[in-house]
Design a protein around this motif. Structure first.
Motif, PDB file in Angstrom:
ATOM      1  N   ASP A  65      28.514 -62.847  56.019  1.00 40.52           N
ATOM      2  CA  ASP A  65      29.464 -63.488  55.111  1.00 40.52           C
ATOM      3  C   ASP A  65      29.202 -63.169  53.645  1.00 40.52           C
ATOM      4  OD1 ASP A  65      30.835 -64.641  57.162  1.00 40.52           O
ATOM      5  OD2 ASP A  65      29.730 -66.540  57.078  1.00 40.52           O
ATOM      6  N   CYS A  66      27.938 -63.269  53.246  1.00 36.57           N
ATOM      7  CA  CYS A  66      27.681 -63.144  51.804  1.00 36.57           C
ATOM      8  C   CYS A  66      26.662 -62.064  51.460  1.00 36.57           C
ATOM      9  CB  CYS A  66      27.221 -64.486  51.242  1.00 36.57           C
ATOM     10  SG  CYS A  66      25.554 -64.925  51.730  1.00 36.57           S
ATOM     11  N   CYS A  77      21.524 -68.216  57.000  1.00 39.77           N
ATOM     12  CA  CYS A  77      21.565 -67.725  55.626  1.00 39.77           C
ATOM     13  C   CYS A  77      21.352 -68.936  54.733  1.00 39.77           C
ATOM     14  CB  CYS A  77      22.928 -67.080  55.345  1.00 39.77           C
ATOM     15  SG  CYS A  77      23.191 -66.736  53.597  1.00 39.77           S
ATOM     16  N   CYS A 108      24.503 -69.152  51.810  1.00 36.78           N
ATOM     17  CA  CYS A 108      25.847 -69.707  52.042  1.00 36.78           C
ATOM     18  C   CYS A 108      25.852 -70.728  53.171  1.00 36.78           C
ATOM     19  CB  CYS A 108      26.848 -68.603  52.341  1.00 36.78           C
ATOM     20  SG  CYS A 108      26.647 -67.855  53.962  1.00 36.78           S
TER      21      CYS A 108
HETATM   22 ZN   LIG Z   1      25.375 -65.988  53.688  1.00 40.08          ZN
END
Ligand SMILES: [Zn+2]
Ligand SMILES: [Zn+2]
Length: 377
Positions: A12-13, A28, A31
């Motif tokens: 995602d990030c 993570c 995030c």
């Molecule tokens: Zn993330």
């Protein structure tokens, strides 16, 4: 020699991922994303890696500080042989990470990101399986605080936040032996009966030659294969529930330290046979007819190891130094079982000695005074 360092990234990030034992997922911290292995595969999770040359020894030596988790104090090696050092570039920040030649997963000293050194676990050093952590750092912190609770002689500030931060998850290399033990047991058994009549006391002694032979099979006897680990402490962390093992995959190492083995199975063979000998002898001695006394025991055992497997097992560790002595706290990363020793503060024990001495002195004086008064009365 070409070396590679890699970091697993959040789909995602793109921040780093670490394996969380409690969640049994890759998480993570940036995030808050949580992913199973399948999700990571579906999302095509990437790794960031960096290939470069190993630095010459002298250059590599400059950045050795803060990498060792074995001591609280930073170690700077200067005059020693530095051929055991390896230098890598952090895939995230490019900073130089220097480790010893057995480290397979670590953290970047500059940005703190988990960094895996896959070339360390290639070929013969690739474990066949890994037992993932099932506990997290918070569990280890709580266990450590619980162990320290109520210990009045602990040095002041021993449970400081700074120290708790240093609790680290380590994948320790273990060899697991399958072994067959053929025993041949000889002893003398003695039964004595006594009776009497009006004239005599009679004693009848029966002696038996006991001979038992048999075979015992052992599976998965774990022995740590790391020179750095204290063998007795590692033995004390057992049992590990090995049925939960997973096929080895580098991604489990993310967020932990990991090492490859320094001992070959042949180096551990004697330690392994020593560990199972008492069990074999106990088994050989039990059962069968019972005797009042057994003596002259001779038990000969032939061991044959059929095979060994190489596995990484999870351990939380905190090594600290106090008064020149090292103290290790360790927790089984799967079951939460803990072992460890705590230091005793000299000044605190002196203080308690004085307090207890004074209290005892006052009590003795009161008793003496009462006795004297009793005498007078
Ligand atoms: Zn993330
Ligand atoms: Zn970095």
């Amino acid at each position: 020699m070409e070396q590679t360092a890699l970091t697993y990234l959040c789909p995602d990030c793109m921040a780093y991922l670490r394996y969380d034992g409690k969640e049994q997922k890759w998480v993570c911290d940036y995030c808050g994303g949580k992913f199973t292995r399948e999700e990571l595969e579906q999302r095509g999770a990437e790794t960031k890696q960096d290939d470069y040359e190993v630095k010459p020894r002298a250059e590599a030596a400059e950045n050795t500080a803060e990498i060792s988790y074995h001591y609280e104090e930073n170690i700077t090696e200067t005059d020693e042989d530095l051929s055991h050092l390896r230098a890598y570039h952090c895939p995230s920040c490019g900073g130089e990470i220097v480790t010893d030649d057995v480290t397979a997963a670590t953290f970047c000293v500059f940005c703190g990101n988990p960094t895996i050194l896959p070339t360390q676990l290639e070929g013969e050093y690739r474990p066949s399986a890994i037992l993932p952590f099932e506990t997290d750092k918070e569990d280890a912190r709580k266990a450590f605080l619980q162990l320290c609770k109520g210990k009045r002689l602990l040095p002041k500030g021993y449970t400081s936040e700074q120290r708790l931060e240093k609790i680290t998850g380590v994948y320790v290399p273990f060899w697991l032996f399958d072994c067959k033990a053929d025993f041949d047991y000889h002893a003398t058994g003695e039964n004595v009966i006594t009776w009497s009549d009006t004239r005599f006391i009679y004693t009848k002694t029966d002696l038996y030659h006991i001979h038992r032979a048999g075979t015992m099979e052992f599976e998965n006897i774990p022995l740590d294969a790391s020179e750095k680990m204290q063998d007795d402490l590692m033995d004390a962390l057992e049992p590990f529930h090995l049925e939960k093992k997973k096929q080895f995959d580098m991604s489990y190492l993310s967020g932990f330290l990991a090492e490859k083995y320094t001992y070959e199975p042949k180096d551990l063979y004697d330690r392994m046979t020593k560990r199972i000998t008492p069990g074999v002898e106990h088994k050989a001695a039990e059962g069968g007819k019972s005797y009042q006394r057994v003596y002259g025991v001779k038990c000969h055992t032939d061991f044959s190891s059929k095979q060994q497997s190489y596995m990484l097992l999870p351990v939380w560790m905190l090594m600290s130094k106090y008064d020149g002595k090292e103290y290790l706290f360790a927790m089984n990363g799967q079951t939460g079982k803990i072992v460890g020793e705590l230091p005793v503060s000299n000044s605190r024990s002196a203080k308690w000695f004085v307090i207890i001495f004074c209290i005892s002195f006052v009590i003795v004086m009161i008793v003496l005074a009462l006795l004297a008064m009793g005498g007078v009365l």
